[in-house]
Scaffold this active site. Structure first.
Site, mmCIF file in Angstrom:
data_model
loop_
_atom_site.group_PDB
_atom_site.id
_atom_site.type_symbol
_atom_site.label_atom_id
_atom_site.label_comp_id
_atom_site.label_asym_id
_atom_site.label_seq_id
_atom_site.Cartn_x
_atom_site.Cartn_y
_atom_site.Cartn_z
ATOM 1 N N ASP A 151 0.863 -1.177 0.000
ATOM 2 C CA ASP A 151 0.000 0.000 0.000
ATOM 3 C C ASP A 151 0.906 1.236 0.000
ATOM 4 O O ASP A 151 1.364 1.669 -1.047
ATOM 5 C CB ASP A 151 -0.903 -0.113 1.236
ATOM 6 C CG ASP A 151 -1.947 0.975 1.333
ATOM 7 O OD1 ASP A 151 -2.338 1.528 0.302
ATOM 8 O OD2 ASP A 151 -2.391 1.280 2.459
ATOM 9 N N ASP A 153 -7.699 -8.710 5.684
ATOM 10 C CA ASP A 153 -8.737 -8.532 6.692
ATOM 11 C C ASP A 153 -9.138 -7.085 6.888
ATOM 12 O O ASP A 153 -8.416 -6.157 6.510
ATOM 13 C CB ASP A 153 -8.219 -9.039 8.046
ATOM 14 C CG ASP A 153 -7.175 -8.096 8.647
ATOM 15 O OD1 ASP A 153 -6.146 -7.868 7.986
ATOM 16 O OD2 ASP A 153 -7.414 -7.570 9.752
ATOM 17 N N ARG A 209 -10.924 -12.800 6.123
ATOM 18 C CA ARG A 209 -9.741 -13.459 5.559
ATOM 19 C C ARG A 209 -10.110 -14.711 4.769
ATOM 20 O O ARG A 209 -9.388 -15.135 3.870
ATOM 21 C CB ARG A 209 -8.766 -13.858 6.673
ATOM 22 C CG ARG A 209 -8.115 -12.691 7.398
ATOM 23 C CD ARG A 209 -6.931 -13.184 8.201
ATOM 24 N NE ARG A 209 -6.479 -12.257 9.226
ATOM 25 C CZ ARG A 209 -5.604 -11.267 9.010
ATOM 26 N NH1 ARG A 209 -5.107 -11.072 7.806
ATOM 27 N NH2 ARG A 209 -5.235 -10.479 10.004
#
Ligand code: IMP
Ligand code: MG
Length: 181
Positions: free
Chosen positions: A104, A160, A166
């Site tokens: 990210d 998650d 998940r």
């Protein structure tokens, strides 16, 4: 497959994910022919990806795990990274493939890469299922990317939100609207 109520939209169907993971495994098998890489799975998010990936890798590989502190209940990076569980294997002189769920901001990965580089492996490559290039804050080299995705918070296939989702076999966009009740 029907989306969960908290999943606004399915971004990557199960079959799409599985096909790409198989492709990545075959690619790594070719690139590392004649070598015995150590796969370092970053817990917990990459557990599902890594376990599927290595089943498509035709090499005498080894597997180890490392865990770092995560975002907690927030969907944005704190920038603080800490090793919670370290490797059991020594990596000096070895070929290491770091397996991540998603890159990210890149903060977690750049910390991990620096930390592992300090242990002087012969080589270190990074393999991630997902990448959000628009969100990058630090420049970090990723060698294998499953999918570049837009700037959305995604869940499923190991990823998650507050430890949930998940187990979804697909990757969906998390519905950030407040839950009813
Ligand atoms: P980074 O340090 O900002 O690159 O964040 C990397 C970590 O943040 C990943 O290993 C994930 O655990 C978590 N993360 C980032 N984006 C998402 C997302 O969209 N869904 C779930 N977890 C995410
Ligand atoms: Mg994570």
């Amino acid at each position: 497959m029907k989306a969960w109520p908290d999943v606004a939209e399915i971004l990557l169907e199960e079959g799409t994910v599985q096909n790409r993971v198989a492709e990545m495994g075959r690619r790594i098998s070719q690139d590392y022919k004649g070598r015995k890489p150590l796969f370092v799975c970053v817990l917990r998010g990459a557990a599902l990806f890594c376990s599927d990936l290595i089943r498509h890798v035709d090499l005498p590989l080894r597997l180890d795990f490392i865990a770092v502190s995560s975002y907690g209940a927030s969907t944005t990076s704190s920038g603080e990274v800490r090793i919670i569980k370290d490797l059991e294997s020594g990596i000096e002189g070895g070929d290491v493939i770091l397996v991540e769920d998603i890159v990210d901001t890149g903060l977690t990965l750049s910390y991990l890469v620096q930390n592992l580089q300090n242990r002087e492996p012969a080589s270190l490559k990074v393999c991630t299922l997902l990448s959000k290039p628009d969100r990058r804050l630090v420049d970090v080299k990723v060698d294998y990317v499953g999918f570049d995705i837009p700037d959305e918070f995604v869940v499923g296939y190991g990823l998650d939100f507050n430890q949930r989702f998940r187990n979804l076999p697909y990757i969906g966009v998390y519905n950030s609207k407040p839950e009813d009740g």
